[in-house]
Design a protein around this motif. Sequence first.
Motif, PDB file in Angstrom:
ATOM      1  N   TYR A 168       0.807  -1.221   0.000  1.00 49.90           N
ATOM      2  CA  TYR A 168       0.000   0.000   0.000  1.00 49.90           C
ATOM      3  C   TYR A 168       0.836   1.264   0.000  1.00 49.90           C
ATOM      4  O   TYR A 168       0.305   2.360  -0.149  1.00 49.90           O
ATOM      5  CB  TYR A 168      -0.924   0.013   1.222  1.00 49.90           C
ATOM      6  CG  TYR A 168      -1.978  -1.073   1.145  1.00 49.90           C
ATOM      7  CD1 TYR A 168      -2.978  -1.012   0.178  1.00 49.90           C
ATOM      8  CD2 TYR A 168      -1.958  -2.154   2.007  1.00 49.90           C
ATOM      9  CE1 TYR A 168      -3.930  -2.005   0.076  1.00 49.90           C
ATOM     10  CE2 TYR A 168      -2.897  -3.155   1.922  1.00 49.90           C
ATOM     11  CZ  TYR A 168      -3.891  -3.078   0.959  1.00 49.90           C
ATOM     12  OH  TYR A 168      -4.827  -4.055   0.855  1.00 49.90           O
ATOM     13  N   THR A 169       2.163   1.133   0.170  1.00 53.94           N
ATOM     14  CA  THR A 169       2.998   2.327   0.247  1.00 53.94           C
ATOM     15  C   THR A 169       2.820   3.211  -0.978  1.00 53.94           C
ATOM     16  O   THR A 169       2.631   4.421  -0.864  1.00 53.94           O
ATOM     17  CB  THR A 169       4.487   1.925   0.353  1.00 53.94           C
ATOM     18  OG1 THR A 169       4.566   0.588   0.774  1.00 53.94           O
ATOM     19  CG2 THR A 169       5.218   2.843   1.277  1.00 53.94           C
ATOM     20  N   ASN A 170       2.872   2.564  -2.167  1.00 57.25           N
ATOM     21  CA  ASN A 170       2.761   3.354  -3.382  1.00 57.25           C
ATOM     22  C   ASN A 170       1.407   4.044  -3.463  1.00 57.25           C
ATOM     23  O   ASN A 170       1.323   5.207  -3.827  1.00 57.25           O
ATOM     24  CB  ASN A 170       2.948   2.458  -4.603  1.00 57.25           C
ATOM     25  CG  ASN A 170       4.396   2.092  -4.783  1.00 57.25           C
ATOM     26  OD1 ASN A 170       5.278   2.832  -4.308  1.00 57.25           O
ATOM     27  ND2 ASN A 170       4.640   0.976  -5.415  1.00 57.25           N
ATOM     28  N   ALA A 171       0.363   3.310  -3.096  1.00 55.74           N
ATOM     29  CA  ALA A 171      -0.975   3.887  -3.162  1.00 55.74           C
ATOM     30  C   ALA A 171      -1.074   5.087  -2.227  1.00 55.74           C
ATOM     31  O   ALA A 171      -1.604   6.140  -2.604  1.00 55.74           O
ATOM     32  CB  ALA A 171      -2.005   2.831  -2.779  1.00 55.74           C
ATOM     33  N   ILE A 172      -0.509   4.919  -1.005  1.00 58.39           N
ATOM     34  CA  ILE A 172      -0.567   6.022  -0.045  1.00 58.39           C
ATOM     35  C   ILE A 172       0.229   7.208  -0.565  1.00 58.39           C
ATOM     36  O   ILE A 172      -0.242   8.355  -0.544  1.00 58.39           O
ATOM     37  CB  ILE A 172      -0.033   5.557   1.332  1.00 58.39           C
ATOM     38  CG1 ILE A 172      -1.007   4.547   1.930  1.00 58.39           C
ATOM     39  CG2 ILE A 172       0.164   6.744   2.259  1.00 58.39           C
ATOM     40  CD1 ILE A 172      -0.482   3.836   3.154  1.00 58.39           C
ATOM     41  N   LEU A 173       1.426   6.922  -1.095  1.00 57.53           N
ATOM     42  CA  LEU A 173       2.258   8.004  -1.635  1.00 57.53           C
ATOM     43  C   LEU A 173       1.518   8.729  -2.747  1.00 57.53           C
ATOM     44  O   LEU A 173       1.508   9.965  -2.801  1.00 57.53           O
ATOM     45  CB  LEU A 173       3.566   7.439  -2.180  1.00 57.53           C
ATOM     46  CG  LEU A 173       4.651   7.180  -1.144  1.00 57.53           C
ATOM     47  CD1 LEU A 173       5.892   6.627  -1.831  1.00 57.53           C
ATOM     48  CD2 LEU A 173       4.997   8.469  -0.404  1.00 57.53           C
ATOM     49  N   LEU A 174       0.881   7.946  -3.616  1.00 59.33           N
ATOM     50  CA  LEU A 174       0.131   8.544  -4.719  1.00 59.33           C
ATOM     51  C   LEU A 174      -0.987   9.420  -4.174  1.00 59.33           C
ATOM     52  O   LEU A 174      -1.218  10.535  -4.641  1.00 59.33           O
ATOM     53  CB  LEU A 174      -0.434   7.430  -5.605  1.00 59.33           C
ATOM     54  CG  LEU A 174      -1.044   7.890  -6.921  1.00 59.33           C
ATOM     55  CD1 LEU A 174       0.049   8.342  -7.866  1.00 59.33           C
ATOM     56  CD2 LEU A 174      -1.863   6.785  -7.554  1.00 59.33           C
ATOM     57  N   GLY A 175      -1.665   8.893  -3.139  1.00 57.75           N
ATOM     58  CA  GLY A 175      -2.746   9.651  -2.516  1.00 57.75           C
ATOM     59  C   GLY A 175      -2.249  10.975  -1.971  1.00 57.75           C
ATOM     60  O   GLY A 175      -2.822  12.035  -2.241  1.00 57.75           O
ATOM     61  N   VAL A 176      -1.121  10.906  -1.226  1.00 54.05           N
ATOM     62  CA  VAL A 176      -0.543  12.120  -0.651  1.00 54.05           C
ATOM     63  C   VAL A 176      -0.185  13.107  -1.754  1.00 54.05           C
ATOM     64  O   VAL A 176      -0.468  14.300  -1.679  1.00 54.05           O
ATOM     65  CB  VAL A 176       0.704  11.767   0.191  1.00 54.05           C
ATOM     66  CG1 VAL A 176       1.465  13.015   0.572  1.00 54.05           C
ATOM     67  CG2 VAL A 176       0.296  10.987   1.416  1.00 54.05           C
ATOM     68  N   PHE A 177       0.411  12.558  -2.823  1.00 53.43           N
ATOM     69  CA  PHE A 177       0.828  13.396  -3.930  1.00 53.43           C
ATOM     70  C   PHE A 177      -0.380  14.090  -4.561  1.00 53.43           C
ATOM     71  O   PHE A 177      -0.387  15.310  -4.766  1.00 53.43           O
ATOM     72  CB  PHE A 177       1.546  12.524  -4.963  1.00 53.43           C
ATOM     73  CG  PHE A 177       1.969  13.266  -6.196  1.00 53.43           C
ATOM     74  CD1 PHE A 177       3.016  14.168  -6.160  1.00 53.43           C
ATOM     75  CD2 PHE A 177       1.306  13.061  -7.394  1.00 53.43           C
ATOM     76  CE1 PHE A 177       3.403  14.844  -7.295  1.00 53.43           C
ATOM     77  CE2 PHE A 177       1.682  13.742  -8.536  1.00 53.43           C
ATOM     78  CZ  PHE A 177       2.732  14.632  -8.487  1.00 53.43           C
ATOM     79  N   LEU A 178      -1.419  13.291  -4.824  1.00 55.48           N
ATOM     80  CA  LEU A 178      -2.629  13.859  -5.436  1.00 55.48           C
ATOM     81  C   LEU A 178      -3.242  14.914  -4.524  1.00 55.48           C
ATOM     82  O   LEU A 178      -3.675  15.972  -4.981  1.00 55.48           O
ATOM     83  CB  LEU A 178      -3.653  12.756  -5.725  1.00 55.48           C
ATOM     84  CG  LEU A 178      -3.324  11.862  -6.910  1.00 55.48           C
ATOM     85  CD1 LEU A 178      -4.420  10.824  -7.090  1.00 55.48           C
ATOM     86  CD2 LEU A 178      -3.180  12.691  -8.174  1.00 55.48           C
ATOM     87  N   ALA A 180      -1.684  16.700  -2.309  1.00 53.96           N
ATOM     88  CA  ALA A 180      -0.833  17.891  -2.344  1.00 53.96           C
ATOM     89  C   ALA A 180      -1.109  18.709  -3.597  1.00 53.96           C
ATOM     90  O   ALA A 180      -1.263  19.934  -3.550  1.00 53.96           O
ATOM     91  CB  ALA A 180       0.635  17.483  -2.287  1.00 53.96           C
ATOM     92  N   VAL A 181      -1.212  18.003  -4.726  1.00 51.31           N
ATOM     93  CA  VAL A 181      -1.438  18.712  -5.982  1.00 51.31           C
ATOM     94  C   VAL A 181      -2.778  19.433  -5.961  1.00 51.31           C
ATOM     95  O   VAL A 181      -2.863  20.632  -6.271  1.00 51.31           O
ATOM     96  CB  VAL A 181      -1.373  17.728  -7.175  1.00 51.31           C
ATOM     97  CG1 VAL A 181      -1.898  18.375  -8.435  1.00 51.31           C
ATOM     98  CG2 VAL A 181       0.049  17.249  -7.378  1.00 51.31           C
ATOM     99  N   SER A 182      -3.806  18.691  -5.544  1.00 52.19           N
ATOM    100  CA  SER A 182      -5.127  19.327  -5.556  1.00 52.19           C
ATOM    101  C   SER A 182      -5.174  20.450  -4.528  1.00 52.19           C
ATOM    102  O   SER A 182      -5.819  21.482  -4.747  1.00 52.19           O
ATOM    103  CB  SER A 182      -6.226  18.286  -5.301  1.00 52.19           C
ATOM    104  OG  SER A 182      -5.881  17.477  -4.219  1.00 52.19           O
ATOM    105  N   GLY A 183      -4.454  20.251  -3.389  1.00 58.63           N
ATOM    106  CA  GLY A 183      -4.383  21.314  -2.391  1.00 58.63           C
ATOM    107  C   GLY A 183      -3.770  22.567  -2.975  1.00 58.63           C
ATOM    108  O   GLY A 183      -4.318  23.673  -2.833  1.00 58.63           O
ATOM    109  N   THR A 184      -2.641  22.395  -3.679  1.00 58.07           N
ATOM    110  CA  THR A 184      -1.996  23.546  -4.289  1.00 58.07           C
ATOM    111  C   THR A 184      -2.929  24.214  -5.282  1.00 58.07           C
ATOM    112  O   THR A 184      -3.017  25.444  -5.339  1.00 58.07           O
ATOM    113  CB  THR A 184      -0.717  23.115  -5.045  1.00 58.07           C
ATOM    114  OG1 THR A 184      -0.366  21.816  -4.639  1.00 58.07           O
ATOM    115  CG2 THR A 184       0.408  24.061  -4.795  1.00 58.07           C
TER     116      THR A 184
END
Lengths: 315, 711
Positions: A168-178, A180-184
């Motif tokens: 799940y690490t990749n999925a979580i990282l992807l989630g965090v990334f998304l 962050a992007v949507s937050g920005t």
Amino acid sequence: MLGFLVLVICLTAVSSNSLEARVEQLTELSYRSPVIKLDEDKYRSFIRTMPRNYSMVVMFTALAPNRQCKICKEAHSEFITLAKSHRYSRSFDNRVFFSVVDYDGGASIFQRLKLTSAPVVLHFPASGKRKAEDKFDIERRGISAEAVAKWVKERSEVVIEVIRPPNYTNAILLGVFLFAVSGTLLIKGNSLDFLYKWKYWAITAMFIMFAMTSGQMWLHIRGAPFAHVDRASGRTSFIHGSSNMMFVAESYIVAVVNGAIAFGFILMADAPKDPNNPNSKYMAYGGLALVVFFFSVLLAVFRLKHRSYPYSLLF
Amino acid sequence: MAKTLLERMGIATLSQAKKETLVQMTILSVACILSFSVRLFSVLRFESVIHEFDPYFNYRTTKQLVENGYYEFHNWFDDRAWYPLGRIIGGTIYPGLMVTAAAVYNVFNFFNVTINIRNVCVFLAPMFSSFTVIVVYLLTKEVKSVGAGLVAASMIAIVPGYISRSVAGSYDNEGIAIFCMLLTYYTWIKASKTGSICWSLSCALAYFYMVSSWGGYVFLINLIPLHVLTLMITGRFSHRIYVAYCIMYSVGTILSMQIPFVGFAPVETSEHMAALGVFGLCQIYAFVTYLQANMSTTNFNVLFRTVVTIALAAAGLTFGVATFLGKIAPWTGRFYSLLDPSYAKNNIPIIASVSEHQPTTWASFYFDLQLLVFMFPVGLYYCFRELTDANIFVILYSITSIYFAGVMVRLMLVLAPIMCIMSGIGISTTLAIYMKNIESETPAAPSSKSGKKKASDYPIKSEIATVIVTVVSIFLTTFVFHCTWVTSEAYSSPSIVLAARGHDGNRIIFDDFREAYNWLKFNTPENAKVMSWWDYGYQLTAMANRTIIVDNNTWNNTHISRVGQAMASPEDHSYTIMKELDVDYVLVIFGGMSGYSSDDINKFLWMIRIGGSTPEGEHIKESDYYSSTGEYKVDKDASKAMHNSLMYKMCYYRFGEIMTEQGKPTGYDRVRNQEIGNKDFELDVVEEAFTSEHWIVRIYKVKDLSNRGTV
């Protein structure tokens, strides 16, 4: 005579009873957790008590943080993966059990088996004595669950298909990334100009470029020491003598040299850009010096790897 | 004198533009000729011979195509390979290379130039590299300028990273595939610039040619959608891109599905899904733009949000269901090994055993590209400074290809052209700036571009300019020297004929391979089955015309594993395997006598690993073949399993009687520098049939079952 018979029957009943009881106990324990933690008592009753109709695969390890055994943790998690694959597989039966002995809490077991290092994986066969092959060769076969499974199959004929829990690490990282992007996007709204600044992208691209041309990917896949220290002479060599091997230090040197030459070229080409800049002349000369010097360095370094390379510039 | 010559030729009277064209054409033709001739080292040193392993298969299929026509070739079932399984050839290869060679052959013969098909095969790669030079020029011209194009074209002509795969005799898919790839890129850039249907269709056709010739087309069909996507994100998407991509994708995909080996992959496998997704996105994007133009802003926003939410949910659901039902093929091994670099190493021993799949060290980057390694970022910098649609494309190409080249040394080939293009841009920009400064002293006619800003643009005196131009020229000269040296040293040996220097400096030729293959051809029955390690399969079928058990098309792992088991087992066990496979002859490559280091003993570890990887090979354990100290050895310390393996016995049979080097005992292996441990033994189940001049190839005949039972 009758009494003897009764006694024999009783003995058999007791021993089989206790065997059954033990198997039942083990099964129950492994339902609770796929890897059974063994202490002194359990070790004695499950492994040392002799009539057994099950194999035991035991990992001897040292998991306490103060032991600072990094490989133990890795090996342990692989071992758990294997035990879980067995425990939750359809063919789960009680022919083989997985257990673990920690040095803190089982030091006497280590002493009895004359184990001086950890992790060690031993196989206690259902019948007969332990052979040399019943010790898992970690150095040659690695610690991966698949390797252990293959070995378990060789030793006990129980086939275990290793099923890794999805990572799940990749999925979580992807989630965090998304996120962050949507937050920005939400915060910055329309002022996303920074994304359109070519300089950031150019720097990222060049970073990838220098990383690749200096062989970082090779290091990532193969792994290499930082540098080599020769025991006899005490000298450290940063550059590997063969052209298809390399050290970590070497790749940094090459990345810096390549970067310096490229920077020199850009400096040179950009010098005449601003006609009012009085320093442009020095920029051009500086760039030229960088290029010539570092190119010579690069050739020299390359000659260390390819002895027969015939070209050089300054030195 | 020069002036009169020019006048005599009528050049002096030409206009400026015509003079420029003349210079461009001259440079380009010289580059083309150079790129052809620099690849001829091996032909001049040895002879016109096909190299290595895979090219022999291609040569054999091409011969089939020329002799029997396309349909025979298409339906060809090869019973000479993978005995007893056989192999369907027509449907399992990319036919582009063979069709191209056959076409060239037919054209030449139509004009009564009777050129041999083998020579067409040998010289096809150099010929296509000349075409590549032209395409690189055109491509760079579209991206940057004519000057950059000429520099890039001259560089691609001699860059070792490309030469390594396209010397005369290396008759392989990559030889023409790089040309096809760059042609597709050129037509794509043209199409995206003009938005014309004509260019888009040319792009689709070029793509079709690419698909027909190399599996690397997957890179291309992901790169172009990536370009379109990037243009969309950066707000550069336009109707031109829409037309270009939609036509290119739909026509290209339909065409690519005509290749039997590709089949339905473009609509089923995940490698192609990006292209499909972007195609869909284009339609949506265009539709949204249309709606936006015809609706009020508030209405549009509401509609937009709802549709996006529903679409995302539906897409996720479809993807999940399709994967679950197995409709979408999982990531194929080779592609996955690019994304996760350690995947192949851990999972597939055959992939790990092929040296072409190794990652790349910095030394091989430098070896193959020299100054391009650091001129590349310079070019990239200039591309970033003036972003255009075409520039974005080459930037994406460079970043993706450098990643792949880092993962797999073989993909250096894909990287080399873009390295040349980028370096061409970098060098030409630098030179263009300073060349003007040199010119500015003489009141020459200003060229059309620089005329306007001339006065303010030249703050740097011409001395500096002269120094810098000189230094850059020196750099370029070192590039030429480096490339020629590398080509001559590393990439010009055919590997089927070997050469070495003797003590007195004379050249010794080892022609053992052809000697042995010809022996097989003339001395064994037509239907004899020959077992060897898979490396030599293609050469055996092509040159000796005998049936083989496994070859370089490593499609059946268990079959290869069976051969590995036969090689690694003791004689009696091997005999049952060989009888099961109906083997008549066994061929081994042995370098202990001549010092040829890539022989079967050095490959033996892989045979053991691959042999032991299937259930039948359980008795083969890698650790049994190491000495007690855990080393791989052939001397006294070697393990019993090693001494008794069929491979060991066949390689070292009667080797113990031979003195190979002065001052060394008999049976001294010159590759491993050890005295062999098992000198005196007899072979029971095979008998020596042939050993080549330098002992490189040894052929054994498998004995028949004895007619009386052995005791």
